[in-house]
Design a protein around this motif. Sequence first.
Motif, PDB file in Angstrom:
ATOM      1  N   ILE A  73       0.860  -1.180   0.000  1.00  0.00           N
ATOM      2  CA  ILE A  73       0.000   0.000   0.000  1.00  0.00           C
ATOM      3  C   ILE A  73       0.900   1.234   0.000  1.00  0.00           C
ATOM      4  N   ASP A  74       0.447   2.289  -0.596  1.00  0.00           N
ATOM      5  CA  ASP A  74       1.222   3.525  -0.681  1.00  0.00           C
ATOM      6  C   ASP A  74       0.946   4.381   0.563  1.00  0.00           C
ATOM      7  N   PRO A  75       1.926   4.562   1.460  1.00  0.00           N
ATOM      8  CA  PRO A  75       1.675   5.334   2.681  1.00  0.00           C
ATOM      9  C   PRO A  75       1.302   6.790   2.420  1.00  0.00           C
ATOM     10  N   VAL A  76       1.787   7.376   1.331  1.00  0.00           N
ATOM     11  CA  VAL A  76       1.424   8.756   0.996  1.00  0.00           C
ATOM     12  C   VAL A  76      -0.057   8.813   0.631  1.00  0.00           C
ATOM     13  N   LYS A  77      -0.509   7.831  -0.123  1.00  0.00           N
ATOM     14  CA  LYS A  77      -1.928   7.766  -0.496  1.00  0.00           C
ATOM     15  C   LYS A  77      -2.791   7.576   0.758  1.00  0.00           C
ATOM     16  N   VAL A  78      -2.347   6.746   1.689  1.00  0.00           N
ATOM     17  CA  VAL A  78      -3.081   6.557   2.945  1.00  0.00           C
ATOM     18  C   VAL A  78      -3.175   7.885   3.692  1.00  0.00           C
ATOM     19  N   TYR A  79      -2.061   8.615   3.752  1.00  0.00           N
ATOM     20  CA  TYR A  79      -2.067   9.900   4.444  1.00  0.00           C
ATOM     21  C   TYR A  79      -3.092  10.857   3.834  1.00  0.00           C
ATOM     22  N   PHE A  80      -3.006  11.054   2.519  1.00  0.00           N
ATOM     23  CA  PHE A  80      -3.894  12.021   1.883  1.00  0.00           C
ATOM     24  C   PHE A  80      -5.346  11.559   1.859  1.00  0.00           C
ATOM     25  N   THR A  81      -5.585  10.268   1.921  1.00  0.00           N
ATOM     26  CA  THR A  81      -6.944   9.747   1.907  1.00  0.00           C
ATOM     27  C   THR A  81      -7.593   9.788   3.286  1.00  0.00           C
ATOM     28  N   TRP A  82      -6.837   9.433   4.318  1.00  0.00           N
ATOM     29  CA  TRP A  82      -7.420   9.256   5.645  1.00  0.00           C
ATOM     30  C   TRP A  82      -6.997  10.290   6.683  1.00  0.00           C
ATOM     31  N   LEU A  83      -5.798  10.839   6.567  1.00  0.00           N
ATOM     32  CA  LEU A  83      -5.248  11.612   7.677  1.00  0.00           C
ATOM     33  C   LEU A  83      -5.033  13.095   7.406  1.00  0.00           C
ATOM     34  N   ALA A  84      -4.880  13.498   6.167  1.00  0.00           N
ATOM     35  CA  ALA A  84      -4.607  14.901   5.840  1.00  0.00           C
ATOM     36  C   ALA A  84      -5.780  15.762   6.286  1.00  0.00           C
ATOM     37  N   PRO A  85      -5.482  16.922   6.867  1.00  0.00           N
ATOM     38  CA  PRO A  85      -6.560  17.797   7.332  1.00  0.00           C
ATOM     39  C   PRO A  85      -7.504  18.241   6.217  1.00  0.00           C
ATOM     40  N   ASN A  86      -6.998  18.337   4.999  1.00  0.00           N
ATOM     41  CA  ASN A  86      -7.810  18.771   3.864  1.00  0.00           C
ATOM     42  C   ASN A  86      -7.520  17.810   2.715  1.00  0.00           C
ATOM     43  N   SER A  87      -8.519  17.106   2.241  1.00  0.00           N
ATOM     44  CA  SER A  87      -8.295  16.101   1.199  1.00  0.00           C
ATOM     45  C   SER A  87      -7.805  16.711  -0.114  1.00  0.00           C
ATOM     46  N   GLU A  88      -7.912  18.023  -0.258  1.00  0.00           N
ATOM     47  CA  GLU A  88      -7.417  18.678  -1.469  1.00  0.00           C
ATOM     48  C   GLU A  88      -6.017  19.260  -1.252  1.00  0.00           C
ATOM     49  N   GLU A  89      -5.357  18.841  -0.174  1.00  0.00           N
ATOM     50  CA  GLU A  89      -4.007  19.305   0.127  1.00  0.00           C
ATOM     51  C   GLU A  89      -3.076  18.962  -1.034  1.00  0.00           C
ATOM     52  N   SER A  90      -2.038  19.737  -1.220  1.00  0.00           N
ATOM     53  CA  SER A  90      -1.155  19.477  -2.359  1.00  0.00           C
ATOM     54  C   SER A  90      -0.002  18.565  -1.970  1.00  0.00           C
ATOM     55  N   HIS A  91       0.435  17.788  -2.916  1.00  0.00           N
ATOM     56  CA  HIS A  91       1.575  16.883  -2.765  1.00  0.00           C
ATOM     57  C   HIS A  91       2.480  17.123  -3.962  1.00  0.00           C
ATOM     58  N   ASN A  92       3.689  17.576  -3.711  1.00  0.00           N
ATOM     59  CA  ASN A  92       4.637  17.914  -4.776  1.00  0.00           C
ATOM     60  C   ASN A  92       4.041  18.937  -5.747  1.00  0.00           C
ATOM     61  N   GLY A  93       3.302  19.924  -5.202  1.00  0.00           N
ATOM     62  CA  GLY A  93       2.750  20.987  -6.033  1.00  0.00           C
ATOM     63  C   GLY A  93       1.469  20.622  -6.763  1.00  0.00           C
ATOM     64  N   LYS A  94       0.982  19.397  -6.591  1.00  0.00           N
ATOM     65  CA  LYS A  94      -0.241  18.966  -7.273  1.00  0.00           C
ATOM     66  C   LYS A  94      -1.347  18.774  -6.245  1.00  0.00           C
ATOM     67  N   LYS A  95      -2.550  19.125  -6.635  1.00  0.00           N
ATOM     68  CA  LYS A  95      -3.698  18.853  -5.771  1.00  0.00           C
ATOM     69  C   LYS A  95      -3.952  17.357  -5.779  1.00  0.00           C
ATOM     70  N   VAL A  96      -4.221  16.812  -4.602  1.00  0.00           N
ATOM     71  CA  VAL A  96      -4.498  15.379  -4.526  1.00  0.00           C
ATOM     72  C   VAL A  96      -5.821  15.161  -3.819  1.00  0.00           C
ATOM     73  N   GLY A  97      -6.461  14.133  -4.203  1.00  0.00           N
ATOM     74  CA  GLY A  97      -7.709  13.717  -3.561  1.00  0.00           C
ATOM     75  C   GLY A  97      -7.931  12.266  -3.906  1.00  0.00           C
ATOM     76  N   TYR A  98      -7.796  11.401  -2.917  1.00  0.00           N
ATOM     77  CA  TYR A  98      -7.954   9.975  -3.156  1.00  0.00           C
ATOM     78  C   TYR A  98      -9.313   9.507  -2.634  1.00  0.00           C
ATOM     79  N   ASN A  99      -9.794   8.460  -3.215  1.00  0.00           N
ATOM     80  CA  ASN A  99     -11.043   7.864  -2.806  1.00  0.00           C
ATOM     81  C   ASN A  99     -10.763   6.770  -1.799  1.00  0.00           C
ATOM     82  N   ARG A 100     -11.419   6.804  -0.666  1.00  0.00           N
ATOM     83  CA  ARG A 100     -11.210   5.784   0.365  1.00  0.00           C
ATOM     84  C   ARG A 100     -11.546   4.390  -0.145  1.00  0.00           C
ATOM     85  N   GLU A 101     -12.428   4.291  -1.085  1.00  0.00           N
ATOM     86  CA  GLU A 101     -12.788   2.988  -1.639  1.00  0.00           C
ATOM     87  C   GLU A 101     -11.618   2.347  -2.379  1.00  0.00           C
TER      88      GLU A 101
END
Length: 103
Positions: A73-101
């Motif tokens: 599993i990708d720990p960065v994806k887990v962070y942005f999906t479940w733990l990041a304060p804002n799901s639209e937070e940027s990662h390496n200058g890109k907006k990210v938003g993962y689906n928990r499914e």
Amino acid sequence: MVFSRTAVQKLLASKCRCYSMDAPDDMVLGMCFSGLGIPITHSPLFHQARPMDYPKDYLSHQIPVSFHKHWNIDPVKVYFTWLAPNSEESHNGKKVGYNREDL
């Protein structure tokens, strides 16, 4: 585990030490803190497994603090999906938003 600065300072000043290299560190720390009179608080929001290892309904009713065990599993994806304060937070200058499914 989360520790206050004061708790760590008291622990380091004590004579409490792990009794072997393969000692269960969480249990030893619990015994040390208990012996020092420092209260221990358990939170069900610290998870011992990956998000996919829990029933979806169980996680849907809480805001997790952490997950453990990140194999296959990708720990960065887990962070942005479940733990990041804002799901639209940027990662390496890109907006990210993962689906928990997806996890």
